[in-house]
Design a protein around this motif. Structure first.
Motif, PDB file in Angstrom:
ATOM      1  N   PRO A 154       0.038  -3.157  -8.693  1.00  0.00           N
ATOM      2  CA  PRO A 154      -1.607  -3.022  -8.953  1.00  0.00           C
ATOM      3  C   PRO A 154      -2.166  -2.315  -7.678  1.00  0.00           C
ATOM      4  O   PRO A 154      -3.240  -1.761  -7.822  1.00  0.00           O
ATOM      5  CB  PRO A 154      -1.995  -3.916  -9.464  1.00  0.00           C
ATOM      6  CG  PRO A 154      -0.950  -5.228  -9.015  1.00  0.00           C
ATOM      7  CD  PRO A 154       0.162  -4.615  -8.803  1.00  0.00           C
ATOM      8  N   THR A 155      -1.778  -2.485  -6.463  1.00  0.00           N
ATOM      9  CA  THR A 155      -2.344  -2.124  -5.186  1.00  0.00           C
ATOM     10  C   THR A 155      -1.940  -0.563  -4.896  1.00  0.00           C
ATOM     11  O   THR A 155      -2.384  -0.255  -3.908  1.00  0.00           O
ATOM     12  CB  THR A 155      -2.370  -3.194  -4.190  1.00  0.00           C
ATOM     13  OG1 THR A 155      -0.994  -3.216  -3.842  1.00  0.00           O
ATOM     14  CG2 THR A 155      -2.863  -4.349  -4.573  1.00  0.00           C
ATOM     15  N   TRP A 156      -1.051  -0.217  -5.381  1.00  0.00           N
ATOM     16  CA  TRP A 156      -0.532   1.468  -5.122  1.00  0.00           C
ATOM     17  C   TRP A 156      -1.720   2.391  -5.650  1.00  0.00           C
ATOM     18  O   TRP A 156      -2.402   2.055  -6.443  1.00  0.00           O
ATOM     19  CB  TRP A 156       0.763   1.740  -5.812  1.00  0.00           C
ATOM     20  CG  TRP A 156       2.003   1.079  -5.254  1.00  0.00           C
ATOM     21  CD1 TRP A 156       1.853   0.140  -4.318  1.00  0.00           C
ATOM     22  CD2 TRP A 156       3.337   1.158  -5.548  1.00  0.00           C
ATOM     23  NE1 TRP A 156       3.244  -0.363  -3.862  1.00  0.00           N
ATOM     24  CE2 TRP A 156       4.077   0.446  -4.716  1.00  0.00           C
ATOM     25  CE3 TRP A 156       3.658   2.459  -6.540  1.00  0.00           C
ATOM     26  CZ2 TRP A 156       5.339   0.502  -4.826  1.00  0.00           C
ATOM     27  CZ3 TRP A 156       5.304   2.180  -6.235  1.00  0.00           C
ATOM     28  CH2 TRP A 156       5.926   1.476  -5.634  1.00  0.00           C
ATOM     29  N   HIS A 157      -1.759   3.239  -4.849  1.00  0.00           N
ATOM     30  CA  HIS A 157      -2.659   4.400  -5.179  1.00  0.00           C
ATOM     31  C   HIS A 157      -1.997   5.463  -5.975  1.00  0.00           C
ATOM     32  O   HIS A 157      -1.228   5.906  -5.260  1.00  0.00           O
ATOM     33  CB  HIS A 157      -3.307   5.006  -3.968  1.00  0.00           C
ATOM     34  CG  HIS A 157      -4.302   6.363  -4.283  1.00  0.00           C
ATOM     35  ND1 HIS A 157      -5.521   6.130  -4.637  1.00  0.00           N
ATOM     36  CD2 HIS A 157      -4.068   7.387  -4.429  1.00  0.00           C
ATOM     37  CE1 HIS A 157      -6.092   7.338  -5.109  1.00  0.00           C
ATOM     38  NE2 HIS A 157      -5.378   8.131  -4.826  1.00  0.00           N
ATOM     39  N   ILE A 158      -1.994   5.674  -7.297  1.00  0.00           N
ATOM     40  CA  ILE A 158      -1.207   6.391  -8.063  1.00  0.00           C
ATOM     41  C   ILE A 158      -2.116   7.597  -8.688  1.00  0.00           C
ATOM     42  O   ILE A 158      -3.059   7.283  -9.320  1.00  0.00           O
ATOM     43  CB  ILE A 158      -0.478   5.724  -9.101  1.00  0.00           C
ATOM     44  CG1 ILE A 158       0.205   4.616  -8.416  1.00  0.00           C
ATOM     45  CG2 ILE A 158       0.191   6.436 -10.075  1.00  0.00           C
ATOM     46  CD1 ILE A 158       1.087   3.784  -9.598  1.00  0.00           C
ATOM     47  N   ASP A 159      -1.951   8.884  -8.673  1.00  0.00           N
ATOM     48  CA  ASP A 159      -2.534   9.981  -9.300  1.00  0.00           C
ATOM     49  C   ASP A 159      -1.333  10.583 -10.531  1.00  0.00           C
ATOM     50  O   ASP A 159      -0.026  10.455  -9.997  1.00  0.00           O
ATOM     51  CB  ASP A 159      -2.638  11.013  -8.270  1.00  0.00           C
ATOM     52  CG  ASP A 159      -3.783  10.852  -7.368  1.00  0.00           C
ATOM     53  OD1 ASP A 159      -4.426   9.703  -7.570  1.00  0.00           O
ATOM     54  OD2 ASP A 159      -4.321  11.701  -6.701  1.00  0.00           O
ATOM     55  N   GLN A 205       0.804  -1.439  -0.052  1.00  0.00           N
ATOM     56  CA  GLN A 205      -0.109  -0.017  -0.177  1.00  0.00           C
ATOM     57  C   GLN A 205       0.765   1.321  -0.054  1.00  0.00           C
ATOM     58  O   GLN A 205       1.985   1.467   0.931  1.00  0.00           O
ATOM     59  CB  GLN A 205      -0.924  -0.023   1.198  1.00  0.00           C
ATOM     60  CG  GLN A 205      -1.854  -1.293   1.162  1.00  0.00           C
ATOM     61  CD  GLN A 205      -2.807  -1.306   0.044  1.00  0.00           C
ATOM     62  OE1 GLN A 205      -3.289  -0.376  -0.056  1.00  0.00           O
ATOM     63  NE2 GLN A 205      -3.188  -2.443  -0.243  1.00  0.00           N
ATOM     64  N   LEU A 206       0.533   2.277  -1.112  1.00  0.00           N
ATOM     65  CA  LEU A 206       1.345   3.304  -1.215  1.00  0.00           C
ATOM     66  C   LEU A 206       0.768   4.278  -1.897  1.00  0.00           C
ATOM     67  O   LEU A 206      -0.023   3.936  -2.834  1.00  0.00           O
ATOM     68  CB  LEU A 206       2.749   2.765  -1.797  1.00  0.00           C
ATOM     69  CG  LEU A 206       4.024   3.843  -2.017  1.00  0.00           C
ATOM     70  CD1 LEU A 206       5.394   3.177  -1.831  1.00  0.00           C
ATOM     71  CD2 LEU A 206       3.787   4.401  -3.383  1.00  0.00           C
ATOM     72  N   SER A 207       1.188   5.798  -1.635  1.00  0.00           N
ATOM     73  CA  SER A 207       0.341   6.743  -2.556  1.00  0.00           C
ATOM     74  C   SER A 207       1.321   7.473  -3.104  1.00  0.00           C
ATOM     75  O   SER A 207       2.504   7.826  -2.534  1.00  0.00           O
ATOM     76  CB  SER A 207      -0.421   7.644  -1.524  1.00  0.00           C
ATOM     77  OG  SER A 207       0.599   8.115  -0.584  1.00  0.00           O
ATOM     78  N   CYS A 208       1.282   7.612  -4.410  1.00  0.00           N
ATOM     79  CA  CYS A 208       2.336   8.111  -5.441  1.00  0.00           C
ATOM     80  C   CYS A 208       1.558   9.164  -6.200  1.00  0.00           C
ATOM     81  O   CYS A 208       0.393   9.151  -6.631  1.00  0.00           O
ATOM     82  CB  CYS A 208       3.201   7.104  -6.168  1.00  0.00           C
ATOM     83  SG  CYS A 208       4.028   7.595  -7.746  1.00  0.00           S
ATOM     84  N   LEU A 209       2.356  10.135  -6.724  1.00  0.00           N
ATOM     85  CA  LEU A 209       1.976  11.352  -7.547  1.00  0.00           C
ATOM     86  C   LEU A 209       2.994  11.408  -8.546  1.00  0.00           C
ATOM     87  O   LEU A 209       4.173  11.669  -8.310  1.00  0.00           O
ATOM     88  CB  LEU A 209       1.621  12.836  -6.611  1.00  0.00           C
ATOM     89  CG  LEU A 209       1.584  13.838  -7.588  1.00  0.00           C
ATOM     90  CD1 LEU A 209       0.096  13.676  -8.224  1.00  0.00           C
ATOM     91  CD2 LEU A 209       1.290  15.189  -6.652  1.00  0.00           C
ATOM     92  N   ASP A 210       2.371  11.622  -9.790  1.00  0.00           N
ATOM     93  CA  ASP A 210       3.314  11.584 -11.046  1.00  0.00           C
ATOM     94  C   ASP A 210       2.923  12.983 -11.542  1.00  0.00           C
ATOM     95  O   ASP A 210       2.007  13.265 -12.203  1.00  0.00           O
ATOM     96  CB  ASP A 210       3.103  10.526 -12.134  1.00  0.00           C
ATOM     97  CG  ASP A 210       3.904  10.631 -13.289  1.00  0.00           C
ATOM     98  OD1 ASP A 210       4.883  11.301 -13.157  1.00  0.00           O
ATOM     99  OD2 ASP A 210       3.484  10.146 -14.350  1.00  0.00           O
ATOM    100  N   LEU A 211       4.081  14.062 -11.627  1.00  0.00           N
ATOM    101  CA  LEU A 211       3.495  15.448 -12.136  1.00  0.00           C
ATOM    102  C   LEU A 211       4.248  15.570 -13.585  1.00  0.00           C
ATOM    103  O   LEU A 211       5.251  15.199 -13.689  1.00  0.00           O
ATOM    104  CB  LEU A 211       4.433  16.304 -10.912  1.00  0.00           C
ATOM    105  CG  LEU A 211       3.772  16.598  -9.992  1.00  0.00           C
ATOM    106  CD1 LEU A 211       5.072  17.123  -9.060  1.00  0.00           C
ATOM    107  CD2 LEU A 211       2.522  17.293  -9.751  1.00  0.00           C
ATOM    108  N   GLY A 212       3.322  15.712 -14.640  1.00  0.00           N
ATOM    109  CA  GLY A 212       3.681  15.880 -15.989  1.00  0.00           C
ATOM    110  C   GLY A 212       3.628  14.702 -16.582  1.00  0.00           C
ATOM    111  O   GLY A 212       4.894  14.344 -17.042  1.00  0.00           O
TER     112      GLY A 212
END
Length: 288
Positions: free
Chosen positions: A139-144, A117-124
Motif C-alpha cells: 500500500p505504500t508504493w506509488h502506482i500509476d 517505497q517504490l514507483s510502478c507504472l502499469d501499461l494497459g
C-alpha cells in the motif's frame, strides 16, 4: 427439459448436463449462475439443495444458462472475476483477468518485497488487476495505471474504489503519450496485446467475446511489446526493470528484443501450466 418448479439440486444437475459439451467447468458454471440468480453464496446451494426455484428464478437461470451455452464467458455473465483473491468488476471493454497473470504479481513481489517505497507504472491496465493487486499487497508504493480505453479507465477506477485502493493513480493514455516526460519509475509492467491477428485461437473460447484491441498486435504479436520496450527506456530509473506478460511461444523473441534494445539480464518465468509467460529485464542507462 427442466421441470417447472425445480429444486436447486435439479437445476444444477440440468445446467451441468447442458454445459458439458461447451465448458470444462460445467458443474461449477451452473452453480455460479444459479447462485447469481438467487444472490447467494455457493455454500447456500450445498446447504439447501431441496429448496425450490420460483418460476421467475427458473426463467432467469435458463436465460443465463443459454448465454453460457453460446460460449459467453462466465465472468461477463456474472459481471465480476476473482483475481489475486480480489473481486474485480469486468465488462466487455476489457480482457477478463486470468490466473496466468498472477505469475507477474508474484514475480514483482519476490523482486521488490523489501521495498517500502517504490514507483510502478502499469501499461494497459484494463480492469486494474495488476496495479490494484500490487497495491493491495504494497500500500505504500506509488502506482500509476493507464489504458487507452476510456471505458477501461472508468472500470479500473470503479474497482479501485470498491477495493478501497484510492492511492492508485488511474488515467487514460495511449501507452506513454500522457505520461509526464519527467516521470521515472522503478518498474514498468504490462500485459499488452500479444496475439497475432491470424491466430486461430481468436475464433475459439472466451476470446471471441473479448475486445480485439486488447488482444491483437502486429508483427506476430510483438509490435506493442517492442513499442513499449523502446519507450520505457526514457521512463525507467537507473537499474529499473521492465516486465511483460506474453504468449507462451514468445519468450525467446521477447528476450532477444529486450537485449537488442539495450536491456540486460533478460529472463523468462513460466506460468502455472509450465508455459513461458513473463519476461523481464533490467535497463542500465549506461548502455543506452
Amino acid at each position: 427439459m427442466l421441470v417447472e418448479t425445480p429444486t436447486l439440486a435439479q437445476a444444477i444437475a440440468y445446467g451441468h448436463q447442458q454445459l458439458m459439451p461447451s465448458s470444462d467447468s460445467a458443474k461449477l458454471d451452473a452453480q455460479l449462475l444459479l447462485a447469481s440468480v438467487l444472490d447467494k453464496e455457493l455454500s447456500y446451494l450445498l446447504t439447501w439443495p431441496e429448496k425450490v426455484l420460483s418460476k421467475a428464478q427458473r426463467q432467469a437461470f435458463l436465460s443465463l444458462l443459454s448465454r453460457r451455452i453460446e460460449g459467453e464467458p462466465i465472468a461477463y455473465i456474472l459481471g465480476f472475476k476473482e483475481f489475486w483473491s480480489l473481486p474485480f468488476k469486468v465488462s466487455t471493454a476489457t480482457l477478463i483477468p486470468r490466473p496466468d497473470t498472477e505469475t507477474l504479481i508474484e514475480l514483482v513481489l519476490v523482486h521488490f518485497a523489501e521495498k517500502a517505497q517504490l514507483s510502478c507504472l502499469d501499461l494497459g491496465t484494463g480492469t486494474g488487476a495488476i496495479a490494484l493487486s500490487l497495491a493491495s499487497e504494497m500500500p505504500t508504493w506509488h502506482i500509476d495505471a493507464l489504458d487507452f480505453s476510456e471505458d477501461a479507465v472508468a472500470l479500473a477506477k470503479f474497482n479501485a474504489k470498491q477495493l478501497n485502493l484510492p492511492q492508485v493513480n488511474i488515467y487514460q493514455s495511449d501507452w506513454f503519450e500522457k505520461v509526464p516526460s519527467n516521470s521515472q519509475f522503478d518498474l514498468i509492467v504490462s500485459n499488452p496485446p500479444y496475439i497475432d491477428g491470424d491466430d486461430v485461437n481468436l475464433s475459439q473460447g472466451d476470446v471471441r467475446f473479448e475486445p480485439k484491441s486488447a488482444l491483437v498486435a502486429d508483427n506476430n504479436g510483438l509490435a506493442d511489446i517492442e513499442h513499449i520496450a523502446k519507450q520505457a527506456k526514457h521512463y525507467l530509473k537507473p537499474q529499473g526493470r521492465l516486465y511483460f506478460e506474453h504468449g507462451y511461444q514468445q519468450g525467446a523473441a521477447v528476450r532477444a528484443l529486450l537485449e537488442n534494445l539495450g536491456y540486460r539480464a533478460a529472463q523468462t518465468v513460466t506460468d502455472l501450466n509450465g508455459h513461458e509467460r513473463i519476461s523481464w529485464a533490467i535497463f542500465s542507462h549506461s548502455h543506452e
